[in-house]
Every structure is written in C-alpha cells, then in structure tokens.
Design an enzyme around this catalytic site. Sequence first.
Site, PDB file in Angstrom:
ATOM      1  N   ASP A 177      33.873  85.831  62.020  1.00 57.72           N
ATOM      2  CA  ASP A 177      33.081  86.614  62.967  1.00 57.72           C
ATOM      3  C   ASP A 177      33.656  88.027  62.990  1.00 57.72           C
ATOM      4  O   ASP A 177      34.762  88.238  63.492  1.00 57.72           O
ATOM      5  CB  ASP A 177      33.153  85.976  64.353  1.00 57.72           C
ATOM      6  CG  ASP A 177      32.297  86.711  65.367  1.00 57.72           C
ATOM      7  OD1 ASP A 177      31.192  87.148  65.016  1.00 57.72           O
ATOM      8  OD2 ASP A 177      32.744  86.836  66.527  1.00 57.72           O
ATOM      9  N   GLU A 186      29.188  86.445  59.496  1.00 51.72           N
ATOM     10  CA  GLU A 186      27.997  86.739  60.283  1.00 51.72           C
ATOM     11  C   GLU A 186      27.508  88.149  59.976  1.00 51.72           C
ATOM     12  O   GLU A 186      28.303  89.091  59.909  1.00 51.72           O
ATOM     13  CB  GLU A 186      28.302  86.611  61.778  1.00 51.72           C
ATOM     14  CG  GLU A 186      27.065  86.736  62.635  1.00 51.72           C
ATOM     15  CD  GLU A 186      27.358  86.435  64.089  1.00 51.72           C
ATOM     16  OE1 GLU A 186      26.999  85.334  64.545  1.00 51.72           O
ATOM     17  OE2 GLU A 186      27.935  87.313  64.759  1.00 51.72           O
ATOM     18  N   ASP A 232      35.623  84.512  69.967  1.00 51.83           N
ATOM     19  CA  ASP A 232      35.376  84.964  68.597  1.00 51.83           C
ATOM     20  C   ASP A 232      35.668  83.846  67.596  1.00 51.83           C
ATOM     21  O   ASP A 232      34.959  83.691  66.605  1.00 51.83           O
ATOM     22  CB  ASP A 232      36.225  86.199  68.278  1.00 51.83           C
ATOM     23  CG  ASP A 232      35.920  87.351  69.221  1.00 51.83           C
ATOM     24  OD1 ASP A 232      34.791  87.854  69.189  1.00 51.83           O
ATOM     25  OD2 ASP A 232      36.809  87.717  70.013  1.00 51.83           O
TER      26      ASP A 232
END
Length: 170
Positions: A7, A67, A139
């Site tokens: 992430d 992502e 996260d």
Amino acid sequence: MRVIGIDPGLRNMGWGIVDVFGSKTRHIANGTCRSSNKESLAMRLMSLHRQLSDVLAIHQPDTSAVELTFVNKDGAGSLKLGQARAICLLAPAQYGLDVAEYAPNQVKKVVVGVGHAEKQQVDHMVRMQLGAVEIHSADAADALAIALCHAHHAQFAGRLDAAIAKAGAA
C-alpha cells in the site's frame, strides 16, 4: 505462491505477505515502512526503498501487487505519493518479481464484496480471511487486502489457463 501486497505511502507504506496453497491462504507477515517528514524527499524515498528491500529479502515473495493511487486535489501531494508509489514498483522489480496493480475499488470488491467499502470493513474482512493475526497498522491491513486480491486473481487466472489448456487438448 507467496504474495506481497504493498500500500503506497510516503509517510507510511504498508506491506503484507500471504502464502497461497490452492484455495487456502495463510498470513506470513505484515508491517509498515515509515519515513520522517523532517528529512528531504530524496532521503525519505531512499529510506522507504531500503526498508521495503529488506522485507523482500527476508520474506522472499514469488509475486507482488501494488495499489493504484488516485489523483488528489492537491497536485504536490499527488506527485509525492506517485514518487513513493514508484518505490513500491521498483523494489519488487529489482528482485525479479512481477508487479500487478489493482485499483482500490477492485481490491475492496474482492475482499469485502463491495467496491466502495469503508476502511473498517476492509480491515474486518482481512481479519476474517486470515484468522487471528496481529495487524501492524491500517496501512498493513490495506496491503494484506491487496495481497489477498492478487491471490484471488492469480487463482482465477490459473484455473482459466488450465481450462483453456484442457479445452485445447480435447
């Protein structure tokens, strides 16, 4: 197959690793790479790269997923996040890993079943799928969701490839 999900973030970059055995998924590790906003951008990026490279060296994943990020209203913030995202692409590529990319809504759809799920829903479903694991940060939970999304897509792709091969042999 060992999957690392990442992430992107300049201050907090989450990572999560799962092993996939057929239809079973097992949590391996998760954490957060951090940088200080008191350092220069170059030093922050170097620190994130070093931390993520250490994670890759220790856990030796077979594949990776990152992502995709969206553009914020703040252009400077988006640019900095894009630079941190480049570290998320670079470090796994340096280890010879394929890097898949997934939109946030795609990750949420796979993990939660709803493309516009809230962070708490994603965290809850990650915990449901991986059992009683300690998740380092929000996260890291997002990174585990990215890893689960990639594992799902890889399993589907494998089944599709097998079906096509079987149909071709018939």
